[in-house]
Scaffold this active site. Structure first.
Site, short mmCIF file in Angstrom:
data_model
loop_
_atom_site.label_atom_id
_atom_site.label_comp_id
_atom_site.label_asym_id
_atom_site.label_seq_id
_atom_site.Cartn_x
_atom_site.Cartn_y
_atom_site.Cartn_z
N SER A 187 0.82 -1.21 0.00
CA SER A 187 0.00 0.00 0.00
C SER A 187 0.85 1.26 0.00
O SER A 187 0.34 2.37 0.16
CB SER A 187 -0.91 0.00 1.22
OG SER A 187 -0.13 -0.14 2.37
N THR A 215 -1.69 3.51 4.95
CA THR A 215 -0.74 4.60 4.74
C THR A 215 0.22 4.50 5.88
O THR A 215 -0.19 4.21 6.99
CB THR A 215 -1.48 5.95 4.85
OG1 THR A 215 -2.37 6.05 3.76
CG2 THR A 215 -0.53 7.13 4.84
N THR A 254 1.90 6.94 0.72
CA THR A 254 0.97 5.87 0.36
C THR A 254 0.87 5.71 -1.15
O THR A 254 1.19 6.64 -1.90
CB THR A 254 -0.45 6.18 0.91
OG1 THR A 254 -1.30 5.06 0.73
CG2 THR A 254 -1.08 7.37 0.23
N ARG A 277 -7.03 9.89 -9.08
CA ARG A 277 -7.49 10.12 -7.71
C ARG A 277 -6.31 10.42 -6.77
O ARG A 277 -5.29 9.74 -6.80
CB ARG A 277 -8.25 8.88 -7.22
CG ARG A 277 -8.85 9.01 -5.81
CD ARG A 277 -7.96 8.41 -4.75
NE ARG A 277 -8.58 8.41 -3.43
CZ ARG A 277 -7.93 8.13 -2.31
NH1 ARG A 277 -6.67 7.81 -2.34
NH2 ARG A 277 -8.57 8.14 -1.15
N VAL A 278 -6.49 11.42 -5.94
CA VAL A 278 -5.51 11.74 -4.91
C VAL A 278 -6.24 11.68 -3.57
O VAL A 278 -7.37 12.15 -3.45
CB VAL A 278 -4.92 13.16 -5.14
CG1 VAL A 278 -4.11 13.62 -3.94
CG2 VAL A 278 -4.08 13.18 -6.41
N GLY A 279 -5.60 11.09 -2.57
CA GLY A 279 -6.25 10.96 -1.26
C GLY A 279 -5.82 12.05 -0.29
O GLY A 279 -5.30 13.10 -0.67
N ASP A 280 -6.01 11.75 0.98
CA ASP A 280 -5.69 12.72 2.04
C ASP A 280 -4.19 12.79 2.35
O ASP A 280 -3.70 13.79 2.85
CB ASP A 280 -6.42 12.33 3.33
CG ASP A 280 -5.98 10.95 3.82
OD1 ASP A 280 -5.91 10.01 2.98
OD2 ASP A 280 -5.70 10.79 5.03
N THR A 336 -4.86 7.70 8.60
CA THR A 336 -4.86 6.61 7.64
C THR A 336 -6.31 6.19 7.45
O THR A 336 -7.16 6.49 8.27
CB THR A 336 -3.99 5.43 8.13
OG1 THR A 336 -4.03 4.39 7.16
CG2 THR A 336 -4.47 4.88 9.46
N GLY A 337 -6.55 5.49 6.36
CA GLY A 337 -7.92 5.07 6.10
C GLY A 337 -8.47 5.77 4.87
O GLY A 337 -7.71 6.31 4.07
N GLY A 351 -9.33 8.21 2.55
CA GLY A 351 -8.90 9.61 2.48
C GLY A 351 -10.03 10.59 2.25
O GLY A 351 -9.98 11.72 2.73
N1 ASP Z 1 -5.42 7.43 3.31
C1 ASP Z 1 -5.03 6.75 2.10
C2 ASP Z 1 -5.79 7.29 0.94
O1 ASP Z 1 -6.97 7.57 1.05
C3 ASP Z 1 -5.19 5.30 2.14
C4 ASP Z 1 -5.07 4.60 3.45
O2 ASP Z 1 -4.51 5.11 4.40
O3 ASP Z 1 -5.55 3.51 3.59
O4 ASP Z 1 -5.22 7.36 -0.13
#
Ligand code: ASP
Length: 321
Positions: free
Chosen positions: A81, A183, A201, A211-214, A234-235, A237
């Site tokens: 990941s 992440t 991540t 796509r871009v996350g948090d 994490t999680g 985003g």
């Molecule tokens: N936070 C990350 C994202 O949304 C992924 C993750 O932490 O699981 O890209």
């Protein structure tokens, strides 16, 4: 155009107080935290914490520590990941997001970066060598090459095989704690009591291309204020971005919450306003005193602390049991 009125008022003030000097109110670097040097990271990351601790032991700063720490999973193909061996998007492209923040409030970030194994080091170069905070995609990649980073193929045989399997149904639903997204976020306090953080991540597996996350967003995936503390997330985003999660945790600590209370309140903010039922979000935080906290929506989130040369992996408390 110069605002003449503002220019006049500033220059006349300067004339009135020509010798006035101000004392800085930011904490002195020797205000070392009670807990001493410390590293905290999301998920089970003893090797990453060991690399961060080794950087601190060499006399490195918290910034050096978090960069060295998160480079470990970035280079590890078994960590699917993050970085090399990270799962691709639905077009089979491994696109990476990372950011870094130091004790002076400087920040650097890369988003949608391809072919570079260590996005965190590119983010640090953005912070230290450009006038910008964030570079994206092709521009980030070209900047990385200009800084001596090598082009690499980040898709491994294993992730390619999985992706081809996924294509047969191409069903998309991020699932909490199933190893499809994680992440590494890391915070450290160095011997001078300064705090820095890093977050890196490959984002959600089989996300839409682009796509871009948090994780690379300052204030969402990571935030550090050296007067107060730091937080990372994490999680999923999308849920973290909508609440400026890490910034919120730090601001709650500023208002007097402990790191634990701040993480809980930030997670509850998500639960209150968004559909969280099958979704995981976790926060970790540290304050200036070296107190730590962590909390997640779903059970199953853990984090790794290294303090006084001891490393512990701890299960975080969660909103759902
Ligand atoms: N936070 C990350 C994202 O949304 C992924 C993750 O932490 O699981 O890209």
């Amino acid at each position: 155009m110069i605002n003449r009125r503002r220019f006049l008022s500033v220059s006349s003030l300067a004339g009135l107080f020509p010798t006035l000097s101000f004392k800085t109110v930011s904490p002195t670097p020797n205000e070392a935290p009670a807990g001493g040097p410390l590293v905290i990271s999301t998920w089970k990351q003893p090797k990453a914490n060991a690399a961060a601790q080794a950087a601190l032991d060499r006399g490195g700063s918290a910034l050096d520590a978090v960069e060295a720490g998160v480079r470990i999973p970035e280079a590890d193909p078994e960590d699917m990941s993050v970085g090399y061996g990270g799962r691709p998007d639905r077009d089979g492209r491994v696109t990476l997001d990372a950011c870094i923040m130091d004790e002076k409030g400087n920040a650097g970030s890369v988003v949608f970066l391809e072919h570079i194994m260590h996005p965190i080091s590119v983010a640090r170069a953005v912070m230290e060598k450009t006038p910008h905070v964030m570079l994206a995609g092709e521009g980030a990649y070209r900047f990385a090459l200009s800084q001596g980073f090598k082009k690499e193929n980040l898709l491994t045989a294993k992730t390619e095989k999985e992706w081809r399997e996924w294509l047969k149904t191409a069903k998309y639903k991020p699932i909490a704690n199933i190893e499809r997204h994680d992440t590494i976020g890391m915070l450290s306090i160095d011997a001078q009591g300064n705090i820095s953080g890093a977050c890196t991540t490959s984002g959600l597996a089989y996300k839409m291309n682009g796509r871009v996350g948090d994780s690379p967003i300052i204030g969402a995936g990571l935030f550090v204020d050296n007067e107060i503390g730091g937080a990372c997330a994490t999680g999923l985003g999308e849920l973290v971005m909508r609440t400026c999660g890490s910034f919120l945790v730090v601001e709650l600590m500023r208002q007097g919450r402990t790191p634990q209370q701040a993480c809980e309140e930030a997670a509850l903010r998500i639960v209150k306003k968004q559909d969280y039922k099958d979704i995981q979000v976790g926060f970790v935080a540290v304050n200036k005193k070296g107190e730590t906290g962590a909390f997640s929506i779903q059970p199953g989130f853990n984090y790794t602390i290294t303090q006084d040369k001891q490393t512990k992996v701890i299960d975080a408390p969660s909103y759902l049991k």
